[in-house]
Design a protein around this motif. Structure first.
Motif, PDB file in Angstrom:
ATOM      1  N   LYS A 269       0.822  -1.220   0.000  1.00  0.00           N
ATOM      2  CA  LYS A 269       0.000   0.000   0.000  1.00  0.00           C
ATOM      3  C   LYS A 269       0.852   1.265   0.000  1.00  0.00           C
ATOM      4  CE  LYS A 269      -3.800  -2.219   2.429  1.00  0.00           C
ATOM      5  NZ  LYS A 269      -3.981  -2.734   3.797  1.00  0.00           N
ATOM      6  N   SER A 270       2.184   1.107  -0.196  1.00  0.00           N
ATOM      7  CA  SER A 270       3.088   2.274  -0.184  1.00  0.00           C
ATOM      8  C   SER A 270       2.587   3.360  -1.124  1.00  0.00           C
ATOM      9  CB  SER A 270       4.494   1.866  -0.662  1.00  0.00           C
ATOM     10  OG  SER A 270       5.084   1.012   0.251  1.00  0.00           O
ATOM     11  N   ASP A 271       2.693   4.584  -0.702  1.00  0.00           N
ATOM     12  CA  ASP A 271       2.303   5.723  -1.525  1.00  0.00           C
ATOM     13  C   ASP A 271       3.005   6.951  -0.974  1.00  0.00           C
ATOM     14  OD1 ASP A 271       1.128   7.448  -3.238  1.00  0.00           O
ATOM     15  OD2 ASP A 271      -0.950   6.931  -2.734  1.00  0.00           O
ATOM     16  N   PHE A 272       4.270   7.135  -1.351  1.00  0.00           N
ATOM     17  CA  PHE A 272       5.007   8.287  -0.821  1.00  0.00           C
ATOM     18  C   PHE A 272       6.015   8.788  -1.853  1.00  0.00           C
ATOM     19  CE2 PHE A 272       7.507   4.547   0.263  1.00  0.00           C
ATOM     20  CZ  PHE A 272       8.826   4.944   0.080  1.00  0.00           C
ATOM     21  N   ASP A 273       6.474  10.020  -1.691  1.00  0.00           N
ATOM     22  CA  ASP A 273       7.476  10.568  -2.594  1.00  0.00           C
ATOM     23  C   ASP A 273       8.855  10.118  -2.148  1.00  0.00           C
ATOM     24  OD1 ASP A 273       6.312  11.994  -4.683  1.00  0.00           O
ATOM     25  OD2 ASP A 273       5.674  13.567  -3.295  1.00  0.00           O
ATOM     26  N   GLY A 274       9.469   9.231  -2.940  1.00  0.00           N
ATOM     27  CA  GLY A 274      10.822   8.798  -2.628  1.00  0.00           C
ATOM     28  C   GLY A 274      11.817   9.776  -3.221  1.00  0.00           C
ATOM     29  N   ILE A 275      13.106   9.412  -3.136  1.00  0.00           N
ATOM     30  CA  ILE A 275      14.130  10.272  -3.725  1.00  0.00           C
ATOM     31  C   ILE A 275      14.150  10.094  -5.242  1.00  0.00           C
ATOM     32  CG2 ILE A 275      16.590  10.841  -3.747  1.00  0.00           C
ATOM     33  CD1 ILE A 275      15.341  11.421  -1.088  1.00  0.00           C
ATOM     34  N   SER A 276      14.010   8.840  -5.685  1.00  0.00           N
ATOM     35  CA  SER A 276      14.127   8.565  -7.115  1.00  0.00           C
ATOM     36  C   SER A 276      12.825   8.829  -7.860  1.00  0.00           C
ATOM     37  CB  SER A 276      14.563   7.121  -7.347  1.00  0.00           C
ATOM     38  OG  SER A 276      13.571   6.223  -6.883  1.00  0.00           O
ATOM     39  N   LYS A 277      11.722   8.616  -7.217  1.00  0.00           N
ATOM     40  CA  LYS A 277      10.421   8.754  -7.881  1.00  0.00           C
ATOM     41  C   LYS A 277       9.328   8.634  -6.831  1.00  0.00           C
ATOM     42  CE  LYS A 277      11.177   4.996 -10.350  1.00  0.00           C
ATOM     43  NZ  LYS A 277      12.474   4.512  -9.818  1.00  0.00           N
ATOM     44  N   HIS A 278       8.064   8.745  -7.268  1.00  0.00           N
ATOM     45  CA  HIS A 278       6.959   8.485  -6.356  1.00  0.00           C
ATOM     46  C   HIS A 278       6.851   6.975  -6.185  1.00  0.00           C
ATOM     47  CE1 HIS A 278       3.320   9.493  -4.204  1.00  0.00           C
ATOM     48  NE2 HIS A 278       2.799   8.387  -4.724  1.00  0.00           N
ATOM     49  N   ILE A 279       6.884   6.498  -4.944  1.00  0.00           N
ATOM     50  CA  ILE A 279       6.878   5.053  -4.718  1.00  0.00           C
ATOM     51  C   ILE A 279       5.458   4.543  -4.501  1.00  0.00           C
ATOM     52  CG2 ILE A 279       7.707   3.165  -3.255  1.00  0.00           C
ATOM     53  CD1 ILE A 279       9.950   4.492  -4.808  1.00  0.00           C
ATOM     54  N   LYS A 280       5.043   3.729  -5.448  1.00  0.00           N
ATOM     55  CA  LYS A 280       3.729   3.102  -5.375  1.00  0.00           C
ATOM     56  C   LYS A 280       3.828   1.841  -6.213  1.00  0.00           C
ATOM     57  CE  LYS A 280      -1.096   4.265  -5.914  1.00  0.00           C
ATOM     58  NZ  LYS A 280      -2.102   5.133  -6.521  1.00  0.00           N
TER      59      LYS A 280
END
Lengths: 322, 397
Positions: free
Chosen positions: B352-363
């Motif tokens: 259910k991950s949904d966050f702004d990572g360093i490389s991209k939006h993680i989903k």
């Protein structure tokens, strides 16, 4: 299918001959040791690797940033060849002293010596990957990575042959390799020590009775084999400018194949087998694609051995006539 | 002579077996910094990192390992209720080693999650072991298309696959580079052949002429491939494989006087390609990657801060997959921070991950693939690898 080969016949031929010359130089070490001791020295591929490392070390120590010219280039090349030859010859003799002679003195079976050879081979690879490359070459944590070596000479085109460009370094490698082999052939056929080598390979017991010092002959055999592999290593660095701890593995298998193809134990066979294998590989790759290169080469090996079980020129050292 | 040859064949086989065995023995390496010696305490969970940490291609695995370690250290520094310890598993990219390390990680070390395996080949073999033990895993760099087709429930990755990367690079070759006649070489590996085929397919739909060949990455002499390329006279060359092979091929091509543009994929994105090819020969080489490497001209504040923290900790610039390694680990840490402590609960939260990572939006989508699918193009200039931009917008200067 064949138009690719026919269309660029000369480029394939020239590259095949250059690679074949290097195979041949390394094959000499396998063939000489087999001739004298009836032993396949599997650690010989690592002796070649040590030659490439010593040459790479010379280039690194000289701190070359631009390709050299004139006398500096000649000096640099000589230094590379000397370092490669000396390091390989030295380690080959050390290898004989540590891994083979104790077994031979105690009358161990040839299989035991073979296992010792495999062990020495793995030992030397890991020694370079874990200790020498990280520390001597100052590449911590990169012992298993491929090492690039600076360019020592400009690779200018010397002449063109049937549409193929022949570079100055390629000519140098080919001439040096053939020159080394001619010298070796003279040594074995014309000198006293050469007679000793031939006598030992024919019949070690009788040779001893005739006053041949077997230990000395074995030492000299390893020395010469190592020297050839070291020169091959230096030429390899000149041509490809890369090395790594396991560089000898594939090349060693190919060189061993070349030795068997030409007739193991036969010096001229090693050269012939090397050139033949180099050409077959390249022609096979031209016709069927480079992925099939090794398949073609080994199929030819099997076919040759089916019809000539002792190789192209026959088996032993003593049969090579002057 | 024939029985002798047969015996020799056997000896060679033994030699190979011994080498593999040695690699397996040497595979285990100690845990990284920040390790807690009272690991058995329930207040600490163990997360593994698996990949080629000392082998030939470690140049593209050490950065994500450092990135993951950075994420763990930052997380532990916030004094959470449940701390995390990262354990490194050095597979040397060998599938057999990866499988046995995965078993050790599950049975002996009792990890609850794993970042890795780094490469596609080892993933194919080791992920089923993790799947059976229900250990969630996120790879920061395995890009083979077929990995997502196994129905694995515990597997994820934070990079778009070769099916995305290959066509994006092919579009760039046919578009921005305007090449009509392209020569595609691959190294016959799981990864190299996969991306090579993806590029071949897309180029053909774009109407380009494609010629192909394959090479052995362990060999050094590529003259037969080079001669084929020289006689095909292509506008562009694509190599599917890792940087060691790419560097050797590139050098031999330039030495033969072949000047066609040289392209490769993420496996070649390492300074090693410049070292192996030589700086003059490598100049201008173009390398595509689903990865987002921080550059010196960075404008994104988040990426800038990551690059500075990374450099302060490891004394080196974050290279390939460093940001992805950080993001993969962060997905686990967010799950654990959110109260998940069992492997199953972590897997559910990661899905259910949904966050702004360093490389991209993680989903992640249900198969474990990332939702964001940008591919970036990099170019060698003056002995350095620089970012050219997103493949859909970048142009060749």
């Amino acid at each position: 299918m064949f138009d690719n080969l026919l269309g660029s016949f000369w480029p394939y031929t020239i590259d095949g001959l250059i690679l074949g010359a290097i195979y041949g130089l390394v094959a000499l070490g396998y063939t000489m040791v087999y001739g004298v001791l009836r032993l396949i020295n599997f650690a010989h591929s690592e002796i070649f690797m040590i030659g490439t490392m010593a040459s790479a070390f010379v280039v690194m120590t000289l701190g070359i940033t631009q390709p050299l010219t004139g006398f500096a280039l000649i000096g640099g090349l000589l230094l590379m060849v000397l370092a490669g030859g000396a390091a390989s010859a030295g380690s080959a003799m050390l290898l004989e002293r540590i891994a083979y002679r104790p077994l031979r003195k105690r009358g161990a079976s040839r299989l035991a010596a073979l296992i010792s050879a495999i062990g020495a081979s793995l030992f030397l690879q890991e020694l370079f990957a874990l200790l020498i490359i990280p520390h001597v070459f100052n590449r911590p944590q990169q012992g298993r990575n491929q090492m690039g070596v600076a360019r020592i000479m400009d690779k200018e085109t010397l002449f063109t042959l049937g549409g193929a460009q022949v570079r100055v370094d390629q000519v140098l490698i080919f001439v040096a390799a053939i020159g080394m082999m001619v010298l070796l052939d003279l040594l074995v056929n014309r000198t006293k020590i050469g007679r000793g080598i031939r006598a030992t390979s024919q019949d070690p017991q009788t040779a001893v009775l005739m006053g041949v010092d077997i230990d000395k002959i074995v030492r000299v055999t390893f020395l010469i084999g190592g020297l050839m592999a070291g020169v091959a290593g230096a030429l390899f660095i000149l041509q490809f400018e890369v090395t790594k701890f396991s560089i000898g593995f594939l090349l060693g298998i190919k060189a061993f194949t070349a030795a068997v193809l030409g007739g193991i134990g036969n010096l001229r066979g090693a050269l012939l087998g090397g050139l033949f294998l180099g050409l077959i590989e390249n022609y096979g790759a031209a016709v069927f694609g480079s992925g099939w290169k090794d398949v073609i080469a080994f199929t030819v090996l099997v076919l040759v051995l089916m019809f000539r079980p002792t190789g192209i020129l026959g088996e032993s050292l003593q049969q090579a006539r002057a | 002579m024939r029985p002798k040859i047969a015996r020799l064949g056997g000896v060679l086989a033994v030699g190979v077996a011994l080498t593999v065995g040695l690699a397996a023995c040497g595979g285990d390496s100690g845990s990284g910094s920040g390790g807690d010696s009272s690991a058995a305490a329930p207040s600490t969970l163990k997360i593994g990192f698996m990949g080629d940490l000392s082998g030939e291609n470690s140049g593209i695995v050490i950065p994500p390992s450092n990135g993951a370690q950075l994420a763990v250290d930052e997380y532990n520094a916030t004094n959470p209720k449940v701390k995390v310890e990262m354990i490194k598993y050095d597979s040397r990219a060998d599938a057999t080693t990866a499988v046995s390390l995965a078993q050790t990680a599950i049975k002996t070390d009792k990890i609850v999650a794993l970042v890795g395996p780094a490469f596609s080949g080892e993933s194919k073999q080791a992920v089923p072991v993790l799947e059976e033990a229900k250990i969630p895993n996120i790879s920061a760099s395995a890009t083979n298309v077929d990995l997502a087709k196994n129905g694995w429930k515990y597997w994820h990755r934070v990079v778009p696959n070769d099916g995305v990367q290959g066509p994006a690079i092919a579009d760039f070759i046919a578009g921005a580079a305007a090449a009509k006649n392209v020569f595609v070489v691959d190294d016959k590996s799981e990864y190299g052949k996969g991306i090579g085929d993806a590029v071949r397919g897309q180029l053909k739909t774009k109407g380009a002429t494609v010629t192909d060949d394959a090479l052995d990455p362990a060999a050094t002499d590529y003259s037969s491939t080079v001669n084929k390329i020289a006689s095909a006279k292509p506008d562009a060359i694509f190599f599917g494989g890792y940087y060691a092979g790419a560097g050797k091929l590139l050098k031999q091509l330039r030495d033969k006087g072949v000047t066609a543009k040289f392209f490769s994929g993420d496996g070649s994105l390492d300074k090693g390609i410049i070292e192996s090819a030589g700086a003059p020969q490598a100049e201008g080489a173009l390398i595509g990657c689903p990865c987002r490497i921080p550059t010196s001209a960075e404008t994104d504040e988040k990426v800038k801060k990551f690059a500075a923290d990374y450099k302060a900790k490891f004394g080196a610039d974050p290279l390939i997959y460093a940001t992805e390694g950080y993001d993969a680990m962060t997905a686990f840490l967010k799950a654990i921070g959110g109260g998940a402590t069992t492997a199953d609960a972590i897997n559910e939260a990661v899905g259910k991950s949904d966050f702004d990572g360093i490389s991209k939006h993680i989903k992640f989508d249900p198969t474990g693939e990332p939702s964001a699918k940008s591919i970036y193009m990099y170019q060698v200039k003056g002995g350095q690898i620089g970012l050219l931009g997103d493949t859909t917008t970048a142009t060749l200067g």
